[in-house]
Design a protein around this motif. Structure first.
Motif, PDB file in Angstrom:
ATOM      1  N   ILE A   1      -2.349 -10.279  28.238  1.00 21.11           N
ATOM      2  CA  ILE A   1      -1.768 -10.879  27.180  1.00 21.11           C
ATOM      3  C   ILE A   1      -1.552 -12.340  27.448  1.00 21.11           C
ATOM      4  O   ILE A   1      -1.998 -13.147  26.664  1.00 21.11           O
ATOM      5  CB  ILE A   1      -0.355 -10.230  26.835  1.00 21.11           C
ATOM      6  N   MET A   2      -0.939 -12.676  28.425  1.00 16.89           N
ATOM      7  CA  MET A   2      -0.654 -13.950  28.714  1.00 16.89           C
ATOM      8  C   MET A   2      -2.063 -14.959  29.084  1.00 16.89           C
ATOM      9  O   MET A   2      -2.122 -15.842  28.212  1.00 16.89           O
ATOM     10  CB  MET A   2       0.051 -14.131  30.395  1.00 16.89           C
ATOM     11  N   ALA A   3      -2.971 -14.424  29.522  1.00 16.76           N
ATOM     12  CA  ALA A   3      -4.183 -15.232  29.643  1.00 16.76           C
ATOM     13  C   ALA A   3      -4.987 -15.434  28.133  1.00 16.76           C
ATOM     14  O   ALA A   3      -5.460 -16.262  27.937  1.00 16.76           O
ATOM     15  CB  ALA A   3      -5.225 -14.309  30.605  1.00 16.76           C
ATOM     16  N   GLY A   4      -4.730 -14.361  27.435  1.00 15.11           N
ATOM     17  CA  GLY A   4      -5.274 -14.248  26.109  1.00 15.11           C
ATOM     18  C   GLY A   4      -4.365 -15.263  25.286  1.00 15.11           C
ATOM     19  O   GLY A   4      -5.177 -16.401  24.547  1.00 15.11           O
ATOM     20  N   LYS A   5      -3.310 -15.316  25.338  1.00 13.20           N
ATOM     21  CA  LYS A   5      -2.514 -16.338  24.570  1.00 13.20           C
ATOM     22  C   LYS A   5      -2.739 -17.818  24.869  1.00 13.20           C
ATOM     23  O   LYS A   5      -2.890 -18.865  24.203  1.00 13.20           O
ATOM     24  CB  LYS A   5      -1.152 -16.103  24.431  1.00 13.20           C
ATOM     25  N   LEU A   6      -2.888 -18.077  26.188  1.00 10.59           N
ATOM     26  CA  LEU A   6      -3.212 -19.290  26.798  1.00 10.59           C
ATOM     27  C   LEU A   6      -4.671 -19.602  26.354  1.00 10.59           C
ATOM     28  O   LEU A   6      -4.827 -20.928  26.166  1.00 10.59           O
ATOM     29  CB  LEU A   6      -3.288 -19.359  28.189  1.00 10.59           C
ATOM     30  N   ALA A   7      -5.445 -18.870  26.051  1.00 10.74           N
ATOM     31  CA  ALA A   7      -6.875 -18.987  25.636  1.00 10.74           C
ATOM     32  C   ALA A   7      -7.061 -19.079  24.200  1.00 10.74           C
ATOM     33  O   ALA A   7      -8.192 -19.211  23.601  1.00 10.74           O
ATOM     34  CB  ALA A   7      -7.789 -18.144  26.337  1.00 10.74           C
ATOM     35  N   GLY A   8      -5.789 -18.951  23.676  1.00  5.96           N
ATOM     36  CA  GLY A   8      -5.973 -18.663  22.075  1.00  5.96           C
ATOM     37  C   GLY A   8      -6.595 -17.725  21.447  1.00  5.96           C
ATOM     38  O   GLY A   8      -7.251 -17.831  20.244  1.00  5.96           O
ATOM     39  N   ILE A   9      -6.705 -16.476  22.042  1.00  2.22           N
ATOM     40  CA  ILE A   9      -7.105 -15.403  21.388  1.00  2.22           C
ATOM     41  C   ILE A   9      -6.263 -14.860  20.497  1.00  2.22           C
ATOM     42  O   ILE A   9      -4.762 -14.831  20.678  1.00  2.22           O
ATOM     43  CB  ILE A   9      -7.211 -14.357  22.644  1.00  2.22           C
ATOM     44  N   SER A  10      -6.848 -14.270  19.374  1.00  4.09           N
ATOM     45  CA  SER A  10      -6.035 -14.079  18.201  1.00  4.09           C
ATOM     46  C   SER A  10      -5.095 -12.741  18.761  1.00  4.09           C
ATOM     47  O   SER A  10      -5.638 -12.020  19.415  1.00  4.09           O
ATOM     48  CB  SER A  10      -6.902 -13.396  16.984  1.00  4.09           C
ATOM     49  N   PRO A  11      -3.994 -12.425  17.886  1.00  2.00           N
ATOM     50  CA  PRO A  11      -3.200 -11.312  18.243  1.00  2.00           C
ATOM     51  C   PRO A  11      -4.257 -10.034  17.897  1.00  2.00           C
ATOM     52  O   PRO A  11      -3.979  -8.821  18.690  1.00  2.00           O
ATOM     53  CB  PRO A  11      -2.174 -11.426  17.394  1.00  2.00           C
ATOM     54  N   GLU A  12      -4.941  -9.849  17.004  1.00  2.00           N
ATOM     55  CA  GLU A  12      -5.843  -8.931  16.771  1.00  2.00           C
ATOM     56  C   GLU A  12      -6.571  -8.325  17.876  1.00  2.00           C
ATOM     57  O   GLU A  12      -6.900  -7.247  18.109  1.00  2.00           O
ATOM     58  CB  GLU A  12      -6.683  -9.011  15.504  1.00  2.00           C
ATOM     59  N   LEU A  13      -7.446  -9.429  18.323  1.00  2.00           N
ATOM     60  CA  LEU A  13      -8.247  -9.240  19.693  1.00  2.00           C
ATOM     61  C   LEU A  13      -7.328  -8.746  20.796  1.00  2.00           C
ATOM     62  O   LEU A  13      -7.980  -7.836  21.623  1.00  2.00           O
ATOM     63  CB  LEU A  13      -9.068 -10.236  20.141  1.00  2.00           C
ATOM     64  N   LEU A  14      -6.178  -9.242  20.988  1.00  2.00           N
ATOM     65  CA  LEU A  14      -5.386  -9.045  21.886  1.00  2.00           C
ATOM     66  C   LEU A  14      -5.041  -7.184  21.891  1.00  2.00           C
ATOM     67  O   LEU A  14      -4.993  -6.688  22.831  1.00  2.00           O
ATOM     68  CB  LEU A  14      -4.289  -9.782  22.277  1.00  2.00           C
ATOM     69  N   ARG A  15      -4.815  -6.899  20.738  1.00  2.00           N
ATOM     70  CA  ARG A  15      -4.355  -5.679  20.512  1.00  2.00           C
ATOM     71  C   ARG A  15      -5.451  -4.762  20.870  1.00  2.00           C
ATOM     72  O   ARG A  15      -5.335  -3.558  21.448  1.00  2.00           O
ATOM     73  CB  ARG A  15      -3.878  -5.479  19.269  1.00  2.00           C
TER      74      ARG A  15
END
Length: 335
Positions: free
Chosen positions: A313-327
């Motif tokens: 989650i943290m790596a994804g948010k810092l990389a600007g990955i969308s919430p949908e992809l993180l889910r």
């Protein structure tokens, strides 16, 4: 090693059950994903008692927070467990990771010390000294044998990959041997399933890049429920037919869903997530154990999974990955 008595774990099981109340739930993970800022996301971890009351970690430096939490979880278990030796198996992957880094640094002439982790069963200074002096008396016998094989083999090939292959084999050999010494079918079953999931991931990846079965044989990990011959004789079969053969090992549905997603997207994310979830499902069985080694072991495994989720989650948010992809990448939680 002394025979396990479940009653020895009455106090420690009660402590673990209490600690589980502060573990990451699906709801909390979703809250991290939906957080507007990385500061808000990491605050969810603070609410779960990550870090200390006097420590505020920059979201960009979240790895320190996660590393400290892993060490804290292990220190907690060792402070309450009747026998500490039963839990070293969960730290061996970090020891062997560090040994990989040390040997690659030596042979390739690079400084990779930043990638070492201070959460293994053996102090980093001891590992470095042991390798530098070629004195393995302070390591486990298995680690010593692994180092000797690497030292003997690498100069003949000059292939850094051989370092990973050798250490991985010895690591999971040692983990399984340690699990067997506990006499716990739960512990043994978990390590065997972990080995199976690694072999399945490797099998799929190698087939997708058209690696021959002989190469798979080199990287195959012994000790799982699915033996090498099973993979070998089915290596050239399409994924659909191979999946049918996995029915007896209870991996068919996971394999079908994972490989279908791979064919559709070209990505391994779903396969890796489903296999990780399979392991989480296994440890959830310990929730029905009133007391014993199982709740303590499951807590450690679950914390590893929790930290992996937080990292994604943290790596994804810092990389600007969308919430949908993180889910889509979100693993099942233990609680």
């Amino acid at each position: 090693m002394a025979k396990i008595k479940d009653t020895d774990y009455l106090f420690s099981t009660a402590r673990v059950r209490s600690a589980e109340k502060n573990m990451l739930t699906r709801e909390k993970a979703e809250k991290m994903i939906d957080a507007k800022t990385t500061e808000d996301a990491i605050r969810v971890l603070y609410d779960l008692n990550y870090g200390t009351c006097n420590e505020i970690v920059d979201p960009d430096d979240y790895e320190k927070l996660l590393s400290d939490e892993h060490k804290k979880a292990y220190d907690f278990i060792t402070s309450i467990a009747p026998d500490l030796n039963f839990f070293n198996m969960f730290l061996y992957p970090y020891d062997y990771h560090n040994l990989k880094v040390i040997m690659k640094s030596e042979y390739l002439g690079i400084d990779a010390s930043d990638s070492m982790v201070d959460t293994g069963s053996i102090n980093l200074k001891v590992l470095k000294y042991s390798v530098k002096e070629r004195d393995f008396n302070l390591l486990t016998e298995n680690m010593g044998r692994a180092l000797k094989e690497v030292i003997d083999t690498f100069p003949k090939t000059n292939d850094p990959q051989i370092i990973d292959i050798i250490f991985d084999k010895y690591c999971y050999d040692e983990m399984l041997e340690s699990a067997e010494k506990t006499g716990s079918s739960f512990m043994i079953g978990y390590i065997k399933m972990q080995i199976d999931t690694i072999n399945l991931k490797t099998f799929v990846r190698l087939k997708k890049i058209n690696k021959p079965r002989d190469f798979f044989s080199k990287v195959f990990l012994d000790g799982g429920n699915i033996n090498e011959q099973f993979f070998f004789k089915n290596y050239d079969e399409p994924f659909e037919k191979f999946a049918d053969q996995l029915t007896a090992y209870d991996f068919k549905e996971v394999f079908i869903e994972g490989t279908n997603a791979l064919e559709e997207t070209g990505k391994f994310i779903t396969m890796e997530k489903l296999l990780d979830n399979k392991l989480v499902k296994h440890i959830k069985n310990s929730k029905y154990v009133p007391f014993g080694i199982e709740p303590l072991a499951s807590y450690l495994i679950a914390k590893d999974n929790e930290i992996k989720i937080a990292r994604i989650i943290m790596a994804g948010k810092l990389a600007g990955i969308s919430p949908e992809l993180l889910r889509e990448r979100l693993r099942d939680t233990y609680v």
